[in-house]
Enzyme design. Sequence first.
Site, short mmCIF file in Angstrom:
data_model
loop_
_atom_site.label_atom_id
_atom_site.label_comp_id
_atom_site.label_asym_id
_atom_site.label_seq_id
_atom_site.Cartn_x
_atom_site.Cartn_y
_atom_site.Cartn_z
N ASP A 66 1.03 -1.09 0.55
CA ASP A 66 0.37 -0.18 0.06
C ASP A 66 1.12 1.11 0.06
O ASP A 66 1.89 1.21 0.17
CB ASP A 66 -0.85 -0.21 1.79
N GLY A 67 0.19 2.30 -0.87
CA GLY A 67 0.75 3.91 -0.03
C GLY A 67 1.59 4.04 -1.92
O GLY A 67 2.41 5.47 -2.24
N GLY A 123 0.35 5.34 -4.77
CA GLY A 123 -0.35 6.83 -4.76
C GLY A 123 0.27 8.12 -4.10
O GLY A 123 0.72 8.78 -4.80
N SER A 134 -7.85 -5.17 -5.15
CA SER A 134 -9.13 -5.79 -3.94
C SER A 134 -10.54 -5.43 -4.80
O SER A 134 -10.58 -4.82 -6.09
CB SER A 134 -8.91 -4.97 -3.05
N ASN A 158 -10.85 -2.25 -5.11
CA ASN A 158 -9.85 -1.34 -6.51
C ASN A 158 -10.95 -0.41 -7.41
O ASN A 158 -11.14 -0.02 -8.20
CB ASN A 158 -9.13 -1.83 -6.38
N SER A 193 -8.07 -4.71 5.12
CA SER A 193 -9.18 -4.28 3.75
C SER A 193 -9.87 -5.37 3.06
O SER A 193 -9.32 -5.34 1.90
CB SER A 193 -8.18 -3.26 3.12
C1 IPE Z 1 -6.01 -2.44 -0.38
O1 IPE Z 1 -5.70 -1.18 -0.55
C2 IPE Z 1 -5.66 -2.97 -1.23
C3 IPE Z 1 -4.28 -3.24 -2.35
C4 IPE Z 1 -3.10 -3.14 -1.49
C5 IPE Z 1 -4.48 -3.80 -3.33
P1 IPE Z 1 -6.45 0.27 -0.38
O2 IPE Z 1 -5.11 0.95 -0.43
O3 IPE Z 1 -7.80 -0.42 -1.55
O4 IPE Z 1 -7.11 0.37 1.28
P2 IPE Z 1 -8.14 0.92 1.76
O5 IPE Z 1 -8.76 1.69 0.59
O6 IPE Z 1 -6.71 1.74 2.13
O7 IPE Z 1 -8.71 0.08 2.69
C1 IPE Z 2 -1.63 0.02 -3.54
O1 IPE Z 2 -1.24 1.50 -3.54
C2 IPE Z 2 -1.97 0.01 -4.25
C3 IPE Z 2 -3.55 -0.99 -5.22
C4 IPE Z 2 -4.63 -0.30 -4.18
C5 IPE Z 2 -3.89 -1.51 -6.37
P1 IPE Z 2 -2.33 2.25 -3.60
O2 IPE Z 2 -2.53 2.83 -4.79
O3 IPE Z 2 -3.50 2.25 -2.78
O4 IPE Z 2 -1.94 3.47 -3.03
P2 IPE Z 2 -2.73 5.00 -1.73
O5 IPE Z 2 -3.00 4.18 -0.28
O6 IPE Z 2 -3.52 5.65 -2.38
O7 IPE Z 2 -1.14 5.82 -1.36
MG MG Z 3 -3.84 2.29 -0.96
#
Ligand code: IPE
Ligand code: IPE
Ligand code: MG
Length: 266
Positions: free
Chosen positions: A32-33, A35, A77, A80, A208
């Site tokens: 995660d992270g 973005g 997920s 997503n 999540s």
């Molecule tokens: C969980 O991360 C799903 C993946 C890493 C693929 P999210 O970024 O989607 O989860 P939330 O929305 O912060 O709970």
């Molecule tokens: C995890 O990173 C990758 C996926 C869920 C596909 P994010 O895209 O959730 O990045 P943040 O949490 O928004 O920083």
């Molecule tokens: Mg995320």
Amino acid sequence: MNLEKVVDDKINELLMKIDKQKLPKHIAIIMDGNGRWAIKRGLPRSFGHKQGVNVLKKILKASKNLGCKVITVYAFSTENWSRPIKEVEFLINLFSEVLKKEIKEIHEESTKIKFIGDLTPFPKNLREIISSSESLTKNNNEFLFNVCVNYGGRQEIVKVAKELALKSSAGEIKPSEINEELFNSELLTGGIKDPELLIRTSGEKRISNFLLWQLAYSEIYISDVLWPEFNEHEFFKAIIDYQSRNRRFGGIESLPTGSFEDSQYS
Ligand code: IPE
Ligand code: IPE
Ligand code: MG
């Protein structure tokens, strides 16, 4: 000063602290992270996802070299899909591009790749490359790499419940035969051993909808580092932390035997 050497020395220092006899054989990762990493740099979120792939490659290599046997990552997920269509399309494209590019090496390393989740909503070209990658690597037994895509823990549990209900109404099983073992064998993870360790990056302290059944007794390690910045150093720190835990499974193994006086109960 040679910066690379300093980094290598630090990694080796951590590596020496890892007890190879007490490795988590199966590690689940919520990557995660991506973005936030990109936004922090004034870049589009897609850059974070791309960088995340490079990190995943490094962590797979490190875990295999260490002697771990299974890595299960959360790549997309069921929730997503609610992201902007452009981001969803980018991710779907990225999955096929990366898979096309990496499958040869994955196979050469004798890694078996498996995709876990409902693949039906994905475009045909992605489903085809997934299916050919799975069949190419199906007999590999050095390492198992599970990629959870369009995966949701609740949906998985509902699916198993439905399948068992169908088997029961068809007379194949009796309701009284449904137990944890049978339920587990019907999960998308196909009865493999539960992860001993769950790592989530980016500091978020939630599951999540990931592996709800399988994580029942996993140790949870939250790293504040964003996934595109995660590295071997952070990974080894997670394993060292895991090895310092006292896994009690509801018991009281932490106490020396006989240390609990009978009088303490009254
Ligand atoms: C969980 O991360 C799903 C993946 C890493 C693929 P999210 O970024 O989607 O989860 P939330 O929305 O912060 O709970
Ligand atoms: C995890 O990173 C990758 C996926 C869920 C596909 P994010 O895209 O959730 O990045 P943040 O949490 O928004 O920083
Ligand atoms: Mg995320």
